[in-house]
Each structure stands twice: as structure tokens, then as C-alpha cells.
Design a protein around this motif. Structure first.
Motif, mmCIF file in Angstrom:
data_model
loop_
_atom_site.group_PDB
_atom_site.id
_atom_site.type_symbol
_atom_site.label_atom_id
_atom_site.label_comp_id
_atom_site.label_asym_id
_atom_site.label_seq_id
_atom_site.Cartn_x
_atom_site.Cartn_y
_atom_site.Cartn_z
ATOM 1 N N SER A 185 23.021 35.588 54.929
ATOM 2 C CA SER A 185 22.907 36.150 56.281
ATOM 3 C C SER A 185 23.078 37.664 56.255
ATOM 4 N N ASN A 186 23.981 38.128 55.403
ATOM 5 C CA ASN A 186 24.245 39.559 55.302
ATOM 6 C C ASN A 186 22.985 40.312 54.846
ATOM 7 N N ALA A 187 22.331 39.785 53.806
ATOM 8 C CA ALA A 187 21.145 40.469 53.270
ATOM 9 C C ALA A 187 19.957 40.348 54.225
ATOM 10 N N THR A 189 22.753 52.796 59.682
ATOM 11 C CA THR A 189 23.928 52.191 59.058
ATOM 12 C C THR A 189 24.465 51.108 59.982
ATOM 13 N N ARG A 190 25.453 50.375 59.491
ATOM 14 C CA ARG A 190 26.028 49.336 60.352
ATOM 15 C C ARG A 190 27.476 49.097 59.967
ATOM 16 N N PHE A 191 28.175 48.528 60.938
ATOM 17 C CA PHE A 191 29.518 48.015 60.695
ATOM 18 C C PHE A 191 29.384 46.526 60.909
ATOM 19 N N ALA A 192 29.829 45.739 59.917
ATOM 20 C CA ALA A 192 29.550 44.298 59.959
ATOM 21 C C ALA A 192 30.816 43.471 59.777
ATOM 22 N N PRO A 193 31.746 43.581 60.705
ATOM 23 C CA PRO A 193 33.019 42.870 60.529
ATOM 24 C C PRO A 193 32.908 41.374 60.795
ATOM 25 N N SER A 194 33.780 40.615 60.166
ATOM 26 C CA SER A 194 33.944 39.212 60.499
ATOM 27 C C SER A 194 35.097 39.131 61.497
ATOM 28 N N PRO A 195 34.870 38.496 62.638
ATOM 29 C CA PRO A 195 35.920 38.480 63.674
ATOM 30 C C PRO A 195 36.972 37.424 63.378
ATOM 31 N N LEU A 241 27.283 51.098 53.586
ATOM 32 C CA LEU A 241 28.535 51.605 53.022
ATOM 33 C C LEU A 241 29.609 50.562 53.288
ATOM 34 N N ARG A 242 30.268 50.122 52.219
ATOM 35 C CA ARG A 242 31.314 49.100 52.377
ATOM 36 C C ARG A 242 32.305 49.224 51.233
ATOM 37 N N GLY A 243 33.336 48.398 51.280
ATOM 38 C CA GLY A 243 34.374 48.453 50.263
ATOM 39 C C GLY A 243 33.842 48.007 48.917
ATOM 40 N N ALA A 276 25.258 31.156 54.422
ATOM 41 C CA ALA A 276 26.398 31.709 53.682
ATOM 42 C C ALA A 276 26.329 33.240 53.696
ATOM 43 N N PHE A 277 27.466 33.859 53.394
ATOM 44 C CA PHE A 277 27.604 35.308 53.511
ATOM 45 C C PHE A 277 26.489 36.108 52.826
ATOM 46 N N PHE A 278 26.245 35.863 51.543
ATOM 47 C CA PHE A 278 25.248 36.666 50.814
ATOM 48 C C PHE A 278 23.913 36.671 51.535
ATOM 49 N N ASP A 338 34.942 46.053 46.863
ATOM 50 C CA ASP A 338 35.111 44.631 46.558
ATOM 51 C C ASP A 338 33.774 43.900 46.719
ATOM 52 N N HIS A 339 32.799 44.568 47.338
ATOM 53 C CA HIS A 339 31.479 43.950 47.518
ATOM 54 C C HIS A 339 30.475 44.390 46.456
ATOM 55 N N LEU A 340 30.894 45.269 45.559
ATOM 56 C CA LEU A 340 29.948 45.800 44.559
ATOM 57 C C LEU A 340 29.280 44.674 43.768
ATOM 58 N N ILE A 354 28.181 41.379 64.212
ATOM 59 C CA ILE A 354 29.355 40.515 64.106
ATOM 60 C C ILE A 354 29.032 39.372 63.144
ATOM 61 N N GLU A 355 29.759 39.310 62.048
ATOM 62 C CA GLU A 355 29.495 38.286 61.030
ATOM 63 C C GLU A 355 30.359 37.058 61.304
ATOM 64 N N ASP A 356 29.855 36.257 62.235
ATOM 65 C CA ASP A 356 30.655 35.129 62.725
ATOM 66 C C ASP A 356 30.049 33.776 62.363
HETATM 67 N N1 GLU Z 1 31.614 40.785 56.918
HETATM 68 C C1 GLU Z 1 31.733 41.468 55.674
HETATM 69 C C2 GLU Z 1 33.133 42.032 55.531
HETATM 70 O O1 GLU Z 1 33.781 42.263 56.528
HETATM 71 C C3 GLU Z 1 30.688 42.571 55.619
HETATM 72 C C4 GLU Z 1 30.526 43.220 54.312
HETATM 73 C C5 GLU Z 1 29.419 44.250 54.376
HETATM 74 O O2 GLU Z 1 29.668 45.304 54.979
HETATM 75 O O3 GLU Z 1 28.335 43.988 53.901
HETATM 76 O O4 GLU Z 1 33.610 42.207 54.438
#
Ligand code: GLU
Ligand code: ZN
Length: 461
Positions: free
Chosen positions: A192-194, A8-14, A206-208, A188-190, A210-212, A44-46
């Protein structure tokens, strides 16, 4: 629940401080990785260079560590992965799955409004989809910068089984061609994230929720690239007390803010564990216990509700459960200044059960340091009702026996015949200025006999 170890991962934007919603995502991902014997990674999604800040990167690492949500291995930073995105980009280009789009933000907005006005859901109108090479060359000559769009195939169904929302089906007709590379060349987000989920071998995202709606786009990209797709779990977002998404306006505070206010990581974790995850356990759980008990089938679809009273209640449990040494550490500089080492130990022991936040303990430190809080008229009346002989006897007992609550009570009782509340309440008020408070047997051990005597003597005349 899971067939094997989950990555799993945590992928925050700083781009800001970690708030409760983010922290919960991190907690669930951490627990699912640990529970399945897998790994929990940090990315880190920067890629948004303007909004990403280095200070937020260090702050979020600090918050994760403070919460006890340590990650495995090195931190991945998207700003350092341009090469990776370039090769995925080249692969899609070779397959003819992307094309340059010269539309300006204004043009896109205009088209969006027109679609909405005619009652259609807005999506990219395909303006640049079929430009000829001459048309493209003309745009380039005019100095227009191109973003690159993914060409969504018509007539496809994108299906996946969401761990929380169940079977999902999206029709590609409803999804407009979308940007994978911005005009400034960044991914772009879609995209780099994928690409990174695949590169990192992520098996569960696993994420919020709002990303469904983003997920079908990411699945199309991964399928075009021939890369493995993770499983998805979209958990319900957290609302504030007023039922609207959690924000500063309705009570949200960042993890760092809560820490500064004195909230404990245990309290925050226990609160988050129950937000959007139905759990039968009412007691304070350690991260180890949560790892064992988290049930991925119990994630909720209905928005979770943040309630300050719940945070308060977990904080109370967490503060009371701290081992003595950590309790003292947590309070830091909050302590009476008139105590020797031994008195201090008694003070910590006495006030812990009356402390939810350090400010509570601070009030009890002031009671020791004195002068005792002034009594209002009502309290004063209660104190004086016991009579002068009552306090004279109590003060004499303090002189003779020192900080001995039992001896003081016994003497006051013998002198006045007072019992129960009529005995304890006036003594407590005279000694501490409060009707309620810590166990006095212990609390008085933090005070000098002289000071106890002085406080009782005030009412002996
Ligand atoms: N950087 C995105 C966010 O913080 C990541 C979303 C995800 O977990 O795929 O919403
Ligand atoms: Zn365009």
C-alpha cells in the motif's frame, strides 16, 4: 538542490500519539516541499484495522496544525483505497508475480529460527512458491487462509541513490518473497505504501532509516507495476540521552504532552530542525527561515541525540521571543488575580524574560497575589542586615511615590548609605521573597503601593 518542485508526504500510522521522531519527519517533508515550490501531502496509513484508532487521526492532524505544518489538499486514507490496491493486485496476478502463501505464523517462526540456528539470515523459505493448483486446492479445502506473496526474481540487483546514505545496492537473493496482501484481504505495508506513493505522484520520500531495508522491496513492486518510483532520503533515527532509540524510558514525550506542559511549537520545531540536520544557525528560526535554509545535503547518517537541555534552551528562546499578545495568550489562566488591566500589562512585561514554562510565570503570579514567599534563615539574615531605618525610609517612599522602584531605592540608600547588591538584594528579598527575579522597576508596577509599603514595613521595626 532539487531540479523541480518536490511532492513529499507524511504517512503516519494512527496507532499512537505523534512523537518527536514522527514530527521531525513531518517537518523535513514540509520544508522540502515548500523549499522546492512543491506540495506536502498527508496520508493516513490505517490498513491495520485493529491498531488504528480514529482518535489518533484527529490528534495527529491537530498536532500538525499546531506545529504549523499544514498539508496540501485532501487527506488520503489507506482504509478507503481498497479498490486501488485490488487493481494493482490484479495487475501483479496477471503478470504471475504473486502467489498465495498458506504458512501459519508458527510455521514461519519455526523456519526463521532454523535459519538463524544454521547461521543464515532469515527470509521466507519459499515453501508455497511452487505449489501446484491441486496442492493449493487442498489447502483451501482444509480451510487455510492465504496471504499473498510477491515473487522476487533471482539474480537481480536493486540499486538506488539515497539522498542521505548515497548509492545503495541490494541483491534480490537476500530478499525473500514478501507478503503484499494479508490473509484478511488487507494490503500489507510494503504494497500500500509503494502503490500510494506512485498514485499520489510522490517524488521524494523522506523517512527514518529504519525503512532503508524496505526500499528495495518497494522498488521491485513499483518496477513490476511499471509505476514511477520516488527518490528516497532515509534520515538517521533519534536516540535518547543514553544512546538508545528515543522512547518513553529515556525522555521521549509526545507532541501533545509537550504542548500540555507548555512547550511552544517554535521550540519543538527548532529542536527538530537540528536533529540529524547539521545547521550553522544558532538562533531561533521561523518555519519560513527554515524553508529557506534547510540543506538536504546536511542530513546526517549518525543517529541524532535528543537532549532535554536543548529543548529547554529552545523553549527559553521561543518564550522570550513571543510578541506580548501571544505571551499573554500562551499563559492562559496563569496570571495574578489582584491586578487591574494596566497592572497586568506590566506584570506580563516584567515576567516574560523570567519565564521558560507557564509554571515559572505562575510562581511570579503568586508573588504578586501574596503572601510573599517566606524567607529562610539565611535570607532573613540578609534582609535584616540592612537595618530598620533602611526599610522605614523605603516604606515611606512607597507611601509617597507609589510603586516607584527608583524612589524606593533612592530613599533606602539615603537612609543607610547602602549601594549595589547591599541596596538591591535586601529590597528584592523583602518585596518578592527571592534573590533573583524580574526587573523590579516593571514588576512593582503590577503591585499596589499599599502592598509594597506593607512588605517593606515588616522589617522597619
Ligand atoms: N506508516 C509508516 C510509518 O509510520 C510510513 C513509512 C514511510 O514514510 O514510508 O513508519
Ligand atoms: Zn507459505
Amino acid at each position: 538542490m532539487f531540479a523541480g518542485p518536490q511532492i513529499t508526504r507524511f504517512a503516519p500510522s494512527p496507532t499512537g500519539e505523534v512523537h518527536l521522531g514522527n514530527a521531525r519527519t513531518a517537518l523535513f517533508n514540509f520544508l522540502l516541499a515548500r523549499q522546492s515550490g512543491g506540495r506536502f501531502l498527508l496520508r493516513i496509513e490505517d490498513t491495520d484495522r485493529e491498531r488504528s484508532k480514529e482518535e489518533f487521526v484527529s490528534a495527529l492532524k491537530r498536532d500538525l496544525e499546531w506545529l504549523g505544518l499544514g498539508w496540501d489538499g485532501a487527506t488520503l486514507r489507506q482504509s478507503e483505497r481498497g479498490g486501488e490496491y485490488q487493481s494493482a493486485f490484479a495487475q501483479l496476478a496477471k503478470l504471475g508475480r504473486i502467489y498465495p502463501c498458506y504458512c501459519s505464523a508458527q510455521e514461519l517462526e519455526f523456519s526463521r529460527r532454523a535459519q538463524l540456528a544454521s547461521g543464515r539470515a532469515p527470509r521466507y523459505a519459499g515453501t508455497c512458491r511452487e505449489l501446484t493448483s491441486e496442492q493449493r486446492a487442498a489447502q483451501e479445502r482444509a480451510g487455510r487462509m492465504a496471504g499473498w506473496r510477491f515473487r522476487v526474481n533471482a539474480g537481480e540487483k536493486i540499486e538506488f541513490d539515497d539522498l542521505v546514505h548515497g548509492a545503495q545496492v541490494f541483491a534480490s537473493e537476500d530478499i525473500g518473497d514478501f507478503i503484499i496482501q494479508r490473509a484478511d484481504g488487507t494490503a500489507a505495508f510494503f504494497f500500500s505504501n509503494a502503490v500510494d506513493d506512485a498514485a499520489m505522484g510522490i517524488t521524494l520520500v523522506l523517512r527514518g532509516d529504519d525503512h532503508l531495508a524496505n526500499t528495495p522491496r518497494q522498488l521491485m513492486l513499483l518496477s513490476a507495476l511499471g509505476r514511477p518510483a520516488p527518490r528516497y532520503a532515509h534520515v538517521a533515527l533519534i536516540n535518547g540521552m543514553d544512546g538508545t532509540p528515543l522512547s518513553k524510558r529515556n525522555g521521549a514525550r509526545s507532541v501533545a504532552q509537550l504542548r500540555e506542559e507548555g512547550y511552544l511549537a517554535e521550540a519543538i520545531n527548532n529542536l527538530l530542525y537540528r536533529l540529524g540536520h547539521a545547521s550553522a544557525e544558532g538562533e531561533l528560526l521561523t518555519l519560513e527561515a527554515m524553508t529557506q535554509r534547510l540543506d538536504a545535503r546536511h542530513f546526517g547518517r549518525a543517529p541524532a541525540r535528543f537532549d532535554v537541555a536543548q529543548l529547554q534552551s529552545w523553549q527559553k528562546q521561543a518564550a522570550h521571543a513571543l510578541p506580548a499578545e501571544r505571551f499573554a495568550q500562551w499563559l492562559g489562566a496563569v496570571r495574578p488575580s489582584h491586578c487591574d488591566a494596566q497592572q497586568l500589562q506590566h506584570w506580563f512585561r516584567a515576567v516574560q524574560a523570567n519565564t521558560v514554562l507557564p509554571a515559572d510565570a505562575a510562581a511570579w503570579a503568586r508573588v504578586i497575589d501574596g503572601p510573599p514567599p517566606a524567607l529562610d534563615a539565611v535570607a532573613l539574615e540578609k534582609v535584616q542586615a540592612a537595618g530598620a531605618a533602611f526599610y522605614a525610609a523605603a516604606a515611606a517612599a512607597a507611601r509617597e511615590h507609589g510603586a516607584n522602584w527608583q524612589a524606593i531605592c533612592k530613599a533606602a540608600q539615603a537612609a543607610s548609605g547602602a549601594k549595589g547588591a547591599n541596596l538591591y538584594r535586601p529590597l528584592r528579598l523583602a518585596l518578592t521573597g527571592n534573590e533573583q527575579g524580574p526587573d523590579l522597576g516593571t514588576f512593582l508596577l503590577a503591585m499596589s503601593a499599599h502592598e509594597i509599603q506593607r512588605r517593606l514595613q515588616r522589617f522597619a521595626i
